[in-house]
Motif scaffolding. Structure first.
Motif, PDB file in Angstrom:
ATOM      1  N   HIS A  72      44.170  45.418  31.516  1.00  0.00           N
ATOM      2  CA  HIS A  72      43.494  45.942  32.694  1.00  0.00           C
ATOM      3  C   HIS A  72      43.364  47.466  32.648  1.00  0.00           C
ATOM      4  O   HIS A  72      44.141  48.147  31.993  1.00  0.00           O
ATOM      5  N   THR A 124      43.579  50.714  35.167  1.00  0.00           N
ATOM      6  CA  THR A 124      44.122  51.083  36.476  1.00  0.00           C
ATOM      7  C   THR A 124      43.382  52.297  37.019  1.00  0.00           C
ATOM      8  O   THR A 124      43.233  53.305  36.320  1.00  0.00           O
ATOM      9  N   THR A 176      40.099  37.465  42.350  1.00  0.00           N
ATOM     10  CA  THR A 176      40.483  38.740  42.950  1.00  0.00           C
ATOM     11  C   THR A 176      41.732  38.500  43.782  1.00  0.00           C
ATOM     12  O   THR A 176      41.777  37.555  44.578  1.00  0.00           O
ATOM     13  N   ILE A 177      42.745  39.338  43.593  1.00  0.00           N
ATOM     14  CA  ILE A 177      44.003  39.209  44.311  1.00  0.00           C
ATOM     15  C   ILE A 177      44.234  40.489  45.107  1.00  0.00           C
ATOM     16  O   ILE A 177      44.218  41.587  44.550  1.00  0.00           O
ATOM     17  N   ILE A 220      46.833  42.590  47.403  1.00  0.00           N
ATOM     18  CA  ILE A 220      48.262  42.720  47.714  1.00  0.00           C
ATOM     19  C   ILE A 220      48.414  43.834  48.755  1.00  0.00           C
ATOM     20  O   ILE A 220      48.130  45.000  48.474  1.00  0.00           O
ATOM     21  N   ALA A 272      52.035  44.273  40.561  1.00  0.00           N
ATOM     22  CA  ALA A 272      50.648  43.984  40.180  1.00  0.00           C
ATOM     23  C   ALA A 272      50.444  44.129  38.674  1.00  0.00           C
ATOM     24  O   ALA A 272      49.743  43.321  38.059  1.00  0.00           O
ATOM     25  N   ALA A 306      49.221  41.189  36.346  1.00  0.00           N
ATOM     26  CA  ALA A 306      47.986  41.386  35.585  1.00  0.00           C
ATOM     27  C   ALA A 306      48.175  41.014  34.115  1.00  0.00           C
ATOM     28  O   ALA A 306      47.241  40.503  33.485  1.00  0.00           O
ATOM     29  N   ALA A 364      41.991  38.264  36.419  1.00  0.00           N
ATOM     30  CA  ALA A 364      42.050  38.628  37.834  1.00  0.00           C
ATOM     31  C   ALA A 364      41.953  40.133  38.046  1.00  0.00           C
ATOM     32  O   ALA A 364      42.532  40.922  37.291  1.00  0.00           O
ATOM     33  N   LYS A 365      41.241  40.514  39.085  1.00  0.00           N
ATOM     34  CA  LYS A 365      41.206  41.908  39.546  1.00  0.00           C
ATOM     35  C   LYS A 365      42.207  42.013  40.681  1.00  0.00           C
ATOM     36  O   LYS A 365      42.275  41.140  41.552  1.00  0.00           O
ATOM     37  N   PHE A 366      42.995  43.082  40.685  1.00  0.00           N
ATOM     38  CA  PHE A 366      43.990  43.310  41.726  1.00  0.00           C
ATOM     39  C   PHE A 366      43.574  44.502  42.573  1.00  0.00           C
ATOM     40  O   PHE A 366      43.228  45.559  42.027  1.00  0.00           O
ATOM     41  N   LEU A 413      45.072  46.872  45.651  1.00  0.00           N
ATOM     42  CA  LEU A 413      46.251  47.242  46.425  1.00  0.00           C
ATOM     43  C   LEU A 413      45.873  48.394  47.363  1.00  0.00           C
ATOM     44  O   LEU A 413      45.919  49.565  46.969  1.00  0.00           O
TER      45      LEU A 413
END
Length: 81
Positions: free
Chosen positions: A3, A5, A26-27, A29, A44, A48, A54-56, A58
């Motif tokens: 990923h 960041t 998509t998550i 948090i 995260a 990941a 998945a895209k996180f 926050l």
């Protein structure tokens, strides 16, 4: 690293799959009272590594006065009376 960041000026942290065309989830948090997105960045990052698709997201809550805490200003999603 699977990923990329990104830290935005409003405190939001995004962990986006390097190959965005493979993103299928998509998550979101959200942190608790008085915390920020940084408090969950390690969690995260770990997730990941296990979920490369998945895209996180926050987000960080705005700083505002919280009635329950004697009106102290802190990151909060809403006032608690």
């Amino acid at each position: 690293m699977t990923h990329t960041t990104t830290r935005q000026s409003d405190g939001t942290i995004l962990l986006t799959p390097r190959n965005e065309s493979h993103q299928s989830a998509t998550i979101l948090i959200c942190h608790g009272l008085g915390d920020t997105s940084e408090g969950f960045s390690d969690v995260a990052t770990h997730l990941a590594s296990k979920l490369p698709f998945a895209k996180f997201i926050l987000p960080t809550a705005p700083t505002q006065k919280v009635t329950m805490n004697m009106g102290m200003a802190m990151p909060s999603w809403y006032d608690i009376v």
